[in-house]
Enzyme design. Structure first.
Site, PDB file in Angstrom:
ATOM      1  N   ILE A  42       0.650  -1.296  -0.193  1.00  0.00           N
ATOM      2  CA  ILE A  42       0.117  -0.003  -0.225  1.00  0.00           C
ATOM      3  C   ILE A  42       1.145   1.318  -0.148  1.00  0.00           C
ATOM      4  O   ILE A  42       1.418   1.509   0.957  1.00  0.00           O
ATOM      5  CB  ILE A  42      -1.001  -0.018   1.159  1.00  0.00           C
ATOM      6  CG1 ILE A  42      -1.860  -1.132   1.066  1.00  0.00           C
ATOM      7  CG2 ILE A  42      -1.788   1.358   1.268  1.00  0.00           C
ATOM      8  CD1 ILE A  42      -2.907  -1.230   2.398  1.00  0.00           C
ATOM      9  N   PRO A  43       0.977   1.745  -0.994  1.00  0.00           N
ATOM     10  CA  PRO A  43       2.110   2.845  -1.208  1.00  0.00           C
ATOM     11  C   PRO A  43       2.103   4.223  -0.629  1.00  0.00           C
ATOM     12  O   PRO A  43       1.850   5.179  -1.212  1.00  0.00           O
ATOM     13  CB  PRO A  43       1.961   3.150  -2.856  1.00  0.00           C
ATOM     14  CG  PRO A  43       0.490   3.035  -3.144  1.00  0.00           C
ATOM     15  CD  PRO A  43       0.109   1.745  -2.264  1.00  0.00           C
ATOM     16  N   CYS A  44       2.268   4.028   0.540  1.00  0.00           N
ATOM     17  CA  CYS A  44       1.968   5.299   1.480  1.00  0.00           C
ATOM     18  C   CYS A  44       3.141   6.232   1.026  1.00  0.00           C
ATOM     19  O   CYS A  44       3.268   7.417   1.714  1.00  0.00           O
ATOM     20  CB  CYS A  44       1.971   5.167   2.990  1.00  0.00           C
ATOM     21  SG  CYS A  44       3.304   3.965   3.651  1.00  0.00           S
ATOM     22  N   HIS A  45       4.407   5.613   0.394  1.00  0.00           N
ATOM     23  CA  HIS A  45       5.554   6.651   0.186  1.00  0.00           C
ATOM     24  C   HIS A  45       5.357   7.600  -0.784  1.00  0.00           C
ATOM     25  O   HIS A  45       5.822   8.586  -1.123  1.00  0.00           O
ATOM     26  CB  HIS A  45       6.778   5.608  -0.255  1.00  0.00           C
ATOM     27  CG  HIS A  45       6.573   4.836  -1.362  1.00  0.00           C
ATOM     28  ND1 HIS A  45       5.792   3.474  -1.345  1.00  0.00           N
ATOM     29  CD2 HIS A  45       6.556   4.885  -2.540  1.00  0.00           C
ATOM     30  CE1 HIS A  45       5.731   3.016  -2.456  1.00  0.00           C
ATOM     31  NE2 HIS A  45       6.234   3.945  -3.094  1.00  0.00           N
TER      32      HIS A  45
END
Length: 177
Positions: free
Chosen positions: A140-143
């Site tokens: 889950i690309p929170c970056h």
């Protein structure tokens, strides 16, 4: 009678250092930057906070399919993940995490963009908090969430790792493992 949740874990090496991967029978439930040994107290505290009775069992082969997809991501052979997830969080956190999953590969959104995307335009601070609690970074690309001024802010794995992930997605060349 309380049910015991079986959580299996293993580790992989990555360009951002070792990653500890945890999964239940339903799917991936946590990725921790660092080795299991290094972060075992943090993992145990997370499980205790969830209030679940758990058996935590080392099983490298159980996490190999997850590790394979993460390695494909770092090799620039994969832009999204096809993994079953078993996420533990509040309904709002899960809504934010679902929104984060919709941020396209190689793009960045501000916290305000994410708040608008999920229909809570005034919840910018709450978005930041939910982003910080994302249990499966990279997948889950929170970056991909940055400050409204374009600055790299707030990443649980450290801003150095966030920068590596963003640079990876914006490059045209593969990173060799």
């Amino acid at each position: 009678m309380e049910t015991t949740l079986n959580i299996q874990y293993g580790e992989i090496e990555s360009p951002v250092g070792p990653l500890t991967i945890l999964k239940t029978e339903k799917g991936l439930c946590r990725i921790q930057f660092g080795s299991a040994e290094e972060h075992f107290p943090l993992i145990k505290a997370w499980l205790k906070k969830l209030g679940l009775k758990t058996d935590l069992v080392f099983n490298q082969s159980a996490v190999e399919p997850i590790g394979k997809q993460i390695n494909e991501y770092f090799a620039r052979e994969r832009k999204s993940f096809d993994l079953p997830l078993d996420l533990f969080g509040t309904p709002f956190q899960k809504q934010v995490w679902e929104g984060l999953s919709n941020i396209p590969y190689g793009e960045t959104y501000s916290y305000k963009d994410v708040a608008t995307m999920i229909g809570s335009p005034k919840a910018v601070r709450a978005i930041g908090n939910a982003n910080n609690k994302n249990p499966v970074p990279i997948v889950i690309p929170c970056h991909r969430v940055i400050g409204s001024n374009g600055a790299l802010v707030g990443y649980g794995g450290g801003l150095d790792k966030k920068e590596v992930l963003l640079n990876l997605e914006q490059q045209q060349t593969k990173i060799c493992l």
